[in-house]
Design a protein around this motif. Structure first.
Motif, PDB file in Angstrom:
ATOM      1  N   SER A  98       0.121   8.786  -1.545  1.00  9.51           N
ATOM      2  CA  SER A  98      -0.528   9.673  -2.511  1.00  9.51           C
ATOM      3  C   SER A  98      -1.838   8.799  -2.951  1.00  9.51           C
TER       4      SER A  98
ATOM      5  N   ASP B 197      -0.534  17.025  -1.111  1.00 10.06           N
ATOM      6  CA  ASP B 197       0.519  16.007  -1.456  1.00 10.06           C
ATOM      7  C   ASP B 197       1.767  16.546  -1.440  1.00 10.06           C
ATOM      8  N   GLU B 198       2.618  16.554  -0.314  1.00  4.38           N
ATOM      9  CA  GLU B 198       3.952  17.012  -0.120  1.00  4.38           C
ATOM     10  C   GLU B 198       3.936  18.702  -0.663  1.00  4.38           C
TER      11      GLU B 198
HETATM   12 MG   LIG Z   1       3.559  10.361  -3.402  1.00  7.36          MG
END
Ligand SMILES: [Mg+2]
Ligand SMILES: Nc1ncnc2c1ncn2[C@@H]1O[C@H](COP(=O)(O)OP(=O)(O)OP(=O)(O)O)[C@@H](O)[C@H]1O
Length: 220
Positions: free
Chosen positions: A46, A164-165
């Motif tokens: 991240s 992010d995911e």
């Molecule tokens: Mg992360």
């Protein structure tokens, strides 16, 4: 073309809690390709995405977009640049609960919403959300909400989409549908996604692996 050069990121510099989240990471992303960023929890994925997308300033190193250092811009210029060129999809959708799907998609283009309304509807339909256009987030399923968030990220035709995911809160079927859509969007933009799930990256053009804040040798 997006490039990170010698990126370092240190949290809490000078304090006892000082922690180096990234060490000398250099990466390069070509135009109109899909990339995955992989690695264990806490490895710095991240953090890397935030640096590359201009949300966090590197402690050391540069981020170049078409050979221009994005951190040489003044903060209001950088905000404008990000708005124009980058789209974001996070693990949580961050939709606004009292707005409909259509209104949520139009949030980033607030001023010009009339001009973008047709495109917003088109994106929602392309994402299989025709029946949700007038629904509010609490009236939709998790997968539907996440697809609304994707439409919102795409509304102003960004050159790079950072995820992010984006599929982490979805079941496998919805995760595959979301990745397939992102993949099909490759002829319009570069897509860079952090994910734990190897299987959703079958179509990726490249993968990078971060371990303890460093790029694993042999990738990109
Ligand atoms: Mg992360
Ligand atoms: N605000 C903060 N202050 C201090 N350290 C932090 C902070 N945010 C993150 N870290 C640390 O930096 C490291 C990298 O965090 P990061 O969020 O980039 O990891 P990640 O690879 O995205 O992990 P995950 O897969 O769990 O999301 C972690 O070890 C984390 O504990």
């Amino acid at each position: 073309m997006l490039k990170g050069e010698g990126l370092n990121y240190i949290f809490d510099i000078g304090k006892p809690s000082e922690f180096q989240a990234l060490r000398d990471v250099s990466v390069q992303f070509g135009d109109k390709k899909l990339y995955g960023i992989l690695g264990p929890s806490g490895s710095g994925k991240s953090s890397l995405l935030y640096l590359l997308s201009g949300l966090r300033k590197p402690t050391k190193g540069r981020v170049l977009f078409d050979n221009n250092d994005i951190w040489s811009l003044k903060s209001n210029e950088l905000a404008e640049f990000r708005n124009k060129n980058f789209g974001f999809v996070f693990q949580r959708h961050f939709l606004i609960n009292y707005l409909t799907a259509l209104e949520n998609v139009l949030v980033p283009v607030n001023k010009d919403f009339k001009k973008y309304e047709g495109r917003a509807k088109e994106l929602l339909c392309d994402l299989g959300l025709e029946s949700c256009i007038k629904k509010k987030p609490f009236e939709m399923s998790g997968g539907q909400r996440q697809r609304v968030a994707i439409a919102r990220a795409l509304i102003n035709e960004p050159k790079i989409i950072f995820g992010d995911e984006p599929t982490a809160s979805l079941d496998h079927e919805n995760a595959i549908a979301v990745m397939e859509f992102l993949n099909s969007y490759k002829n319009h933009a570069t897509i860079i996604v952090v994910t734990h799930d190897q299987s959703i990256l079958k179509e990726a053009d490249g993968q990078i692996r971060i371990i303890d804040g460093s790029l694993k040798e042999g990738d990109l």
